[in-house]
Design a protein around this motif. Structure first.
Motif, PDB file in Angstrom:
ATOM      1  N   HIS A  55      26.264  -1.478 -14.607  1.00  0.00           N
ATOM      2  CA  HIS A  55      26.777  -1.196 -15.955  1.00  0.00           C
ATOM      3  C   HIS A  55      28.257  -1.541 -16.126  1.00  0.00           C
ATOM      4  CE1 HIS A  55      29.219   2.496 -15.463  1.00  0.00           C
ATOM      5  NE2 HIS A  55      28.534   2.603 -14.350  1.00  0.00           N
ATOM      6  N   PHE A  58      29.154  -4.770 -17.767  1.00  0.00           N
ATOM      7  CA  PHE A  58      28.835  -4.946 -19.194  1.00  0.00           C
ATOM      8  C   PHE A  58      29.785  -4.189 -20.116  1.00  0.00           C
ATOM      9  CE2 PHE A  58      24.832  -5.465 -16.859  1.00  0.00           C
ATOM     10  CZ  PHE A  58      24.472  -6.725 -17.270  1.00  0.00           C
ATOM     11  N   ASP A  59      30.995  -3.937 -19.618  1.00  0.00           N
ATOM     12  CA  ASP A  59      31.959  -3.177 -20.412  1.00  0.00           C
ATOM     13  C   ASP A  59      32.298  -3.835 -21.747  1.00  0.00           C
ATOM     14  OD1 ASP A  59      32.283  -0.841 -19.191  1.00  0.00           O
ATOM     15  OD2 ASP A  59      34.198  -1.291 -18.223  1.00  0.00           O
ATOM     16  N   SER A  60      32.275  -5.172 -21.735  1.00  0.00           N
ATOM     17  CA  SER A  60      32.716  -5.869 -22.943  1.00  0.00           C
ATOM     18  C   SER A  60      31.610  -5.984 -23.993  1.00  0.00           C
ATOM     19  CB  SER A  60      33.241  -7.258 -22.580  1.00  0.00           C
ATOM     20  OG  SER A  60      32.242  -7.942 -21.883  1.00  0.00           O
ATOM     21  N   VAL A  61      30.380  -5.724 -23.610  1.00  0.00           N
ATOM     22  CA  VAL A  61      29.284  -5.828 -24.596  1.00  0.00           C
ATOM     23  C   VAL A  61      28.876  -4.437 -25.065  1.00  0.00           C
ATOM     24  CG1 VAL A  61      28.407  -7.967 -23.595  1.00  0.00           C
ATOM     25  CG2 VAL A  61      27.441  -5.810 -22.867  1.00  0.00           C
ATOM     26  N   SER A  62      28.095  -4.408 -26.129  1.00  0.00           N
ATOM     27  CA  SER A  62      27.687  -3.114 -26.670  1.00  0.00           C
ATOM     28  C   SER A  62      26.667  -2.448 -25.744  1.00  0.00           C
ATOM     29  CB  SER A  62      27.079  -3.298 -28.056  1.00  0.00           C
ATOM     30  OG  SER A  62      25.793  -3.831 -27.930  1.00  0.00           O
ATOM     31  N   PRO A  63      26.619  -1.102 -25.759  1.00  0.00           N
ATOM     32  CA  PRO A  63      25.665  -0.404 -24.898  1.00  0.00           C
ATOM     33  C   PRO A  63      24.222  -0.833 -25.137  1.00  0.00           C
ATOM     34  CG  PRO A  63      27.249   1.136 -25.775  1.00  0.00           C
ATOM     35  CD  PRO A  63      27.491  -0.152 -26.479  1.00  0.00           C
ATOM     36  N   LEU A  64      23.888  -1.161 -26.402  1.00  0.00           N
ATOM     37  CA  LEU A  64      22.520  -1.570 -26.703  1.00  0.00           C
ATOM     38  C   LEU A  64      22.162  -2.859 -25.966  1.00  0.00           C
ATOM     39  CD1 LEU A  64      20.053  -0.772 -28.391  1.00  0.00           C
ATOM     40  CD2 LEU A  64      20.893  -2.247 -30.191  1.00  0.00           C
ATOM     41  N   MET A  66      23.663  -3.903 -23.333  1.00  0.00           N
ATOM     42  CA  MET A  66      23.673  -3.570 -21.907  1.00  0.00           C
ATOM     43  C   MET A  66      22.307  -3.011 -21.479  1.00  0.00           C
ATOM     44  SD  MET A  66      25.957  -0.681 -20.009  1.00  0.00           S
ATOM     45  CE  MET A  66      25.001   0.673 -20.676  1.00  0.00           C
ATOM     46  N   ILE A  67      21.759  -2.096 -22.293  1.00  0.00           N
ATOM     47  CA  ILE A  67      20.465  -1.481 -21.960  1.00  0.00           C
ATOM     48  C   ILE A  67      19.361  -2.540 -21.906  1.00  0.00           C
ATOM     49  CG2 ILE A  67      18.661   0.029 -22.921  1.00  0.00           C
ATOM     50  CD1 ILE A  67      20.942   1.897 -23.837  1.00  0.00           C
TER      51      ILE A  67
END
Lengths: 140, 156
Positions: A55, A58-64, A66-67
């Motif tokens: 995880h 994926f700090d730069s992308v949205s959590p959605l 990332m999931i």
């Protein structure tokens, strides 16, 4: 080295949790597991812990996003796992077997993702209220 | 807070007494002002057309947020955008009692200026300001942001 340690700790936690949950389900359903199942569960936990561990990438992308990406990576690794099992043990996993495996993997994933989604919204609401309180205290 | 002001034209010993229950940020700000330690940020308009070469003093309470872009630091206020010569880290240290908290690698926001904190459908959390702009609160800074809010509420 530090990262590896962190990963092993996460894996231990995930596997312990899954083992206990699996044992509870077996007691309730009156079913039993076997050695092959235990090993597959451990391998699945190792994949899940590894995917969760990613995880930070994926700090730069949205959590959605990332999931979704994490789910796709997990699906890919699970497919590799099943193919390796077929090769090593010289056994065939049926179409139903593939379906059951992915279903048992996907359902908890969706439930946990929904919980995460809910947590983001509830935490943000709490923080927003906290900010209101701080602003009001400053004005008074 | 009650404020008493006494004007005496013959007073040769001007002084300020502060009676406080605990050392809150507002008390710290008063002390900083009296000691002339109040942080002041000076900046020049980011828009070159408006820049006449003179530096302007910026009141931290008027700043919505600070943004670090391409090794330059900008302060966003109601009156416009100003380039500041400080570093983001020094501003973070200097302005924490004034409600400034780090929310990403390049942003320091003023919590007193936040109009609303709201997540998008994609789960990214944004702080909206009066000027209509939004700043994303990075997941890596979520915990420190929350800790800061708890701390500020505790000491206010």
């Amino acid at each position: 080295m530090e990262r590896a340690k962190q990963y092993i700790v996460e894996l231990c936690c995930v596997y312990t949790l899954m083992s206990v949950l699996g044992a509870i389900v077996n007691i309730i359903a009156g079913t039993q597991t076997n050695n092959a199942n235990v090993l597959v569960m451990f391998a699945t936990c190792a994949i899940a812990a590894f995917v969760l561990y990613l995880h930070k990438l994926f700090d730069s992308v949205s959590p959605l996003v990332m999931i979704i990406v994490q789910y796709l990576i997990a699906c890919g690794l699970c497919a590799v796992l099943l193919l390796v099992i077929q090769k090593v043990f010289n056994q065939t996993v049926t179409a139903k077997g593939w379906f059951e495996y992915y279903r048992s993997f996907t359902i908890p994933y969706i439930v946990l993702a929904a919980l995460y989604y809910y947590r983001v919204f509830s935490e943000t609401k709490k923080q927003d209220e906290l900010i209101r309180q701080i602003q009001q205290k400053k004005e008074s | 807070m009650k404020l008493n002001l006494y004007e005496d034209k013959n007073n040769m010993n001007e002084h300020v007494d502060v009676y406080y229950a605990n050392m809150r940020p507002v008390i710290r700000q008063i002390i900083d002002s009296v000691n002339k330690d109040r942080p002041t940020l000076s900046g020049r308009p980011a828009d070159e057309d408006l820049d006449d070469g003179e530096e302007m003093i910026l009141d931290p309470s008027e700043i919505y947020y600070l943004d670090h872009i391409e090794r330059k630091l900008f302060a966003y206020t109601k009156d416009g955008v100003f380039r500041i010569m400080n570093t983001l880290a020094s501003c973070e240290e200097m302005l924490w009692t004034y409600g400034f908290v780090r929310v990403s690698k390049s942003n320091l926001i003023n919590i007193y200026k936040i109009r609303q904190l709201k997540p998008d459908l994609n789960m990214k959390v944004y702080a909206s300001f009066d000027n209509g702009e939004r700043i994303c609160i990075n997941r890596s800074y979520k915990k420190s942001f929350n800790d800061y809010l708890q701390k500020m509420r505790g000491i206010m």
